[in-house]
Design a protein around this motif. Structure first.
Motif, short mmCIF file in Angstrom:
data_model
loop_
_atom_site.label_atom_id
_atom_site.label_comp_id
_atom_site.label_asym_id
_atom_site.label_seq_id
_atom_site.Cartn_x
_atom_site.Cartn_y
_atom_site.Cartn_z
N LEU A 241 -36.90 -73.59 -46.60
CA LEU A 241 -36.15 -72.37 -46.35
C LEU A 241 -36.99 -71.36 -45.56
CD1 LEU A 241 -33.34 -71.30 -46.92
CD2 LEU A 241 -34.21 -70.21 -48.97
N ALA A 242 -38.31 -71.41 -45.69
CA ALA A 242 -39.17 -70.51 -44.92
C ALA A 242 -39.01 -70.77 -43.43
CB ALA A 242 -40.63 -70.69 -45.34
N VAL A 243 -38.99 -72.05 -43.03
CA VAL A 243 -38.78 -72.41 -41.63
C VAL A 243 -37.39 -72.00 -41.18
CG1 VAL A 243 -38.56 -74.36 -40.04
CG2 VAL A 243 -40.45 -74.29 -41.67
N ALA A 244 -36.39 -72.26 -42.02
CA ALA A 244 -35.01 -71.97 -41.67
C ALA A 244 -34.79 -70.48 -41.41
CB ALA A 244 -34.07 -72.44 -42.78
N THR A 245 -35.34 -69.63 -42.25
CA THR A 245 -35.12 -68.19 -42.08
C THR A 245 -35.81 -67.65 -40.83
OG1 THR A 245 -37.00 -67.75 -43.56
CG2 THR A 245 -34.80 -67.71 -44.54
N ASP A 246 -36.89 -68.28 -40.40
CA ASP A 246 -37.59 -67.81 -39.20
C ASP A 246 -36.88 -68.19 -37.92
OD1 ASP A 246 -39.60 -66.53 -40.53
OD2 ASP A 246 -41.16 -68.02 -40.13
N HIS A 247 -36.16 -69.31 -37.91
CA HIS A 247 -35.68 -69.86 -36.63
C HIS A 247 -34.16 -70.02 -36.51
CE1 HIS A 247 -39.75 -70.72 -35.20
NE2 HIS A 247 -40.03 -71.03 -36.45
N LEU A 260 -22.60 -74.22 -50.65
CA LEU A 260 -22.59 -73.08 -51.56
C LEU A 260 -22.53 -71.76 -50.80
CD1 LEU A 260 -25.25 -74.13 -54.23
CD2 LEU A 260 -22.79 -74.62 -54.18
N GLU A 261 -23.26 -71.71 -49.67
CA GLU A 261 -23.25 -70.51 -48.85
C GLU A 261 -23.35 -70.91 -47.38
OE1 GLU A 261 -25.17 -66.88 -49.88
OE2 GLU A 261 -26.03 -67.72 -51.72
N ASP A 262 -22.65 -70.15 -46.53
CA ASP A 262 -22.69 -70.35 -45.08
C ASP A 262 -22.65 -68.95 -44.46
OD1 ASP A 262 -22.39 -70.87 -42.42
OD2 ASP A 262 -20.54 -72.04 -42.60
N ARG A 263 -23.85 -68.39 -44.22
CA ARG A 263 -23.91 -67.00 -43.79
C ARG A 263 -25.08 -66.78 -42.84
NH1 ARG A 263 -25.08 -64.22 -49.01
NH2 ARG A 263 -24.43 -62.26 -48.04
N LEU A 264 -25.07 -65.61 -42.18
CA LEU A 264 -26.18 -65.23 -41.32
C LEU A 264 -27.46 -65.09 -42.14
CD1 LEU A 264 -24.44 -62.49 -39.13
CD2 LEU A 264 -24.95 -64.86 -38.48
N VAL A 265 -28.60 -65.38 -41.50
CA VAL A 265 -29.88 -65.34 -42.21
C VAL A 265 -30.11 -63.97 -42.85
CG1 VAL A 265 -32.39 -65.40 -41.89
CG2 VAL A 265 -30.97 -67.12 -40.78
N ALA A 266 -29.87 -62.92 -42.08
CA ALA A 266 -30.11 -61.57 -42.60
C ALA A 266 -29.27 -61.29 -43.84
CB ALA A 266 -29.80 -60.54 -41.51
N ASP A 267 -28.04 -61.78 -43.85
CA ASP A 267 -27.15 -61.55 -44.99
C ASP A 267 -27.63 -62.30 -46.23
OD1 ASP A 267 -25.63 -59.94 -43.38
OD2 ASP A 267 -24.14 -61.49 -42.92
N ILE A 268 -28.08 -63.54 -46.03
CA ILE A 268 -28.57 -64.33 -47.17
C ILE A 268 -29.84 -63.71 -47.74
CG2 ILE A 268 -29.76 -66.50 -47.68
CD1 ILE A 268 -27.52 -68.01 -46.52
N LEU A 269 -30.72 -63.24 -46.86
CA LEU A 269 -31.95 -62.60 -47.35
C LEU A 269 -31.64 -61.31 -48.11
CD1 LEU A 269 -34.41 -63.03 -44.33
CD2 LEU A 269 -34.55 -64.15 -46.54
N PRO A 554 -44.98 -70.52 -41.51
CA PRO A 554 -43.58 -70.08 -41.53
C PRO A 554 -43.28 -69.19 -42.72
CG PRO A 554 -43.73 -72.36 -42.24
CD PRO A 554 -45.09 -71.97 -41.75
N GLY A 555 -42.17 -68.46 -42.60
CA GLY A 555 -41.75 -67.59 -43.70
C GLY A 555 -42.02 -66.12 -43.45
N HIS A 556 -42.17 -65.72 -42.17
CA HIS A 556 -42.45 -64.32 -41.85
C HIS A 556 -41.32 -63.41 -42.34
CE1 HIS A 556 -45.98 -65.33 -39.48
NE2 HIS A 556 -45.28 -66.27 -38.89
N ARG A 557 -40.09 -63.83 -42.11
CA ARG A 557 -38.96 -63.00 -42.53
C ARG A 557 -38.85 -62.95 -44.06
NH1 ARG A 557 -33.66 -64.09 -38.92
NH2 ARG A 557 -33.03 -62.17 -40.00
N LEU A 558 -39.14 -64.09 -44.70
CA LEU A 558 -39.12 -64.11 -46.16
C LEU A 558 -40.17 -63.16 -46.74
CD1 LEU A 558 -38.67 -67.85 -47.19
CD2 LEU A 558 -37.21 -65.94 -47.84
#
Length: 574
Positions: A241-247, A260-269, A554-558
């Motif tokens: 998920l760290a890689v996913a949220t960055d890219h 379970l969820e299908d949303r924009l990264v910012a919304d999920i965070l 990875p995981g800067h946004r997290l």
């Protein structure tokens, strides 16, 4: 030059359009898809009523633990499911083309042209007896359309593609074979092959899970540039998920075959809606995880030493040239603690581990295990050493014999060393199963019937069978999803506390290293460039190379999001 150990060059600047060349136009539409393995009462549903839409130029991450159905979903799109799988319901469309009931010969015309796949393992996907140039050129010969292209025209296009994905000296690479390239370069070759015919959709199935963080960052930048410049949609299948949220632009969280969820990264965070997503986020960002348990022993770092290496050197000769893989490495590991070796592929960390295990002779230097000099150990002495020093491999799938039941795999070292009677060996196996938290009813199962985490527990149990006091774990968690990683990390922590174990932990995953290790050594081009307590090395690195690794992690946004939440929480309590 030994390109196997060469660091990939910088990614070339690929011009990006000022505005994306894609719109909100839907490219891929999946409705009510169900994929089953087997039929009748024995059927198991891997994908259960999935609805998904992918737009042009969009990078969408499919995230979930092993067995969530994400790879089955991805392979169903391109028609590469195994024979045991079949579609129970639903439809798949690419633009105005329905793929659901397409014949194999029709799918062959689509693969590589409109949809391409970047597989997980570049070593298994590239032909070892063909040059890189010939494998790329083959794509244009197999999918020829329009006027026949000259050999020189194809060569120029192959060089352009290699340059596009950031491979240095592309003309030189044309004549090289896969074994002459690093893992990162091989993965770039696969991306070049997948993108060669400018597909509309690129499916990347765990393409970076086996790569170190610096190479991983460069590979993922290539995907972003392809999507931005050419409007290629990317489905990025990952357990990280760290890689996913960055890219990614969007994240699709899957579990037990369902979305379970299908949303924009910012919304999920900002506000994950499902408890399972919350758990994934917590485990992907260890700093914010309330369950994080570092496997740090109670023995003081200056206590008795389990492992001590002094001035280790190892040279290899390839194509008449000598290469120094390990260059004067020295460190020690106190009993009951965890020391991690990190660095890029080719840095020398695995070669160092093999010398410590006495699977490889040092060219110079000494190895001491529990105070005993084993540098020149005889075959008999090594056999005795391996009772106390054991290796846990990266991939339990290849380390465990699929034909044997679990009880025989765990008991094999006892039989080989002729320890105890059949009854005492059976009791020891039962004890080991209990120690690694594997239910006793699985003892008669074979490895394919177990999950990835269970198979790795079996590998750990086997390593402990003879009473090992020190374990060398070589990328032992890299093939596992974050939730399974967390379970194995907790197991290692408990075993260390209960049995006083010492760990030499080799990994390219800095999140895991930070969580498990008390001390860390950073290797680069055969040298140990920095060593010390993990929190000090990661918190205040003195080496530029260590800083590069941390920046590529990875995981800067997290981490940024976790830091923001921690700041808000602190303000709320004041």
């Amino acid at each position: 030059m030994d390109v196997t150990h060469a660091r990939p060059g910088p990614t070339p600047a690929i011009p990006t359009a000022r505005t994306p060349r894609w719109t909100d136009e839907s490219l891929l539409t999946i409705q009510g898809l169900r994929i089953d393995y087997g039929r009748g009462a024995e059927a198991k549903t891997a994908v259960d009523g999935v609805d998904l839409t992918i737009r042009r130029g969009e990078i969408v991450a499919l995230v979930g633990e092993s067995g969530s159905g994400k790879s089955t979903l991805a392979k169903s799109i391109i028609g590469l499911l195994p024979a045991a799988a079949h579609r129970g319901a639903g439809s798949i469309s690419l633009g105005n083309l329905t793929l659901t009931n397409a014949r194999e010969k029709d799918l062959e015309k689509i693969r590589g042209v409109r949809i391409s796949l970047v597989p997980q393992d570049p070593g298994a996907s590239l032909d070892p007896v063909k040059t890189i140039g010939s494998q790329l050129a083959e794509v244009f010969r197999l999918h020829s359309s329009g006027p026949r292209r000259s050999r020189e025209s194809i060569r120029s296009e192959v060089i352009r593609l290699l340059d596009l994905v950031g491979i240095d000296e592309p003309e030189k690479r044309l004549k090289q074979y896969p074994h002459q390239l690093s893992g990162g370069l091989k993965q770039r070759v696969l991306i070049a092959i997948a993108f060669s015919l400018r597909p509309e959709l690129l499916i990347a199935d765990e393409p970076t899970s086996a790569l170190d963080v610096t190479v991983q960052a460069k590979i993922l930048e290539v995907f972003e540039r392809l999507a931005t410049e050419f409007g290629t949609a990317v489905i990025f299948v990952t357990h990280d998920l760290a890689v996913a949220t960055d890219h990614a632009v969007r994240i699709v969280v899957m579990r037990r075959g369902r979305i379970l969820e299908d949303r924009l990264v910012a919304d999920i965070l900002a506000a994950p809606e499902h408890e399972y997503t919350v758990r994934l986020l917590e485990e992907a960002a260890p700093h914010s995880s309330p369950t994080a348990t570092r496997a740090v022993g109670t023995t003081a770092p200056d206590g008795p030493l389990a492992v001590e290496v002094r001035g280790l050197v190892r040279d290899f000769t390839r194509a008449g040239e000598q290469h120094r893989a390990v260059d004067g490495v020295s460190f020690s590991i106190a009993r009951g603690t965890t020391f991690a070796l990190v660095g890029e592929s080719g840095s020398g960390k695995s070669t160092t581990a093999r010398m410590i295990l006495r699977l490889l002779d040092p060219g110079a230097g000494k190895v001491l295990i529990h105070g005993q000099d084993v540098t020149s150990a005889s075959r008999r002495e090594k056999r005795e050493l391996w009772k106390h020093l054991q290796l846990v491999y990266q991939n339990p799938d290849s380390a465990l014999d699929p034909r044997l039941p679990i009880r025989d795999i765990i008991g094999e070292p006892l039989r080989n060393h002729r320890i105890g009677s059949r009854a005492t060996r059976a009791r020891r196996v039962a004890e080991l199963l209990d120690q690694v938290n594997i239910p006793s009813h699985l003892a008669d199962e074979r490895p394919p019937a177990l999950s990835g985490g269970q198979r790795q527990r079996v590998a750990i149990a086997r390593a402990l069978a003879l009473g090992a006091r020190t374990l060398v774990l070589d990328e032992a968690l890299s093939a596992l999803d974050v939730l399974t990683q967390a379970q194995i990390l907790d197991l290692l922590a408990h075993l260390q506390r209960d049995l006083g174990l010492t760990y030499l932990f080799i990994s390219h995953d800095l999140h895991v290293v930070e969580r498990i290790s008390s001390t860390v050594g950073v290797m680069h081009r055969g040298k140990l460039v920095e060593t010390g307590p993990t929190n000090e090395v990661f918190g205040n690195p003195t080496s530029d190379y260590t800083q590069l690794l941390l920046n590529s992690n990875p995981g800067h946004r997290l981490r940024a999001h976790a830091s923001t939440r921690s700041g808000v929480a602190a303000l709320a309590t004041t």
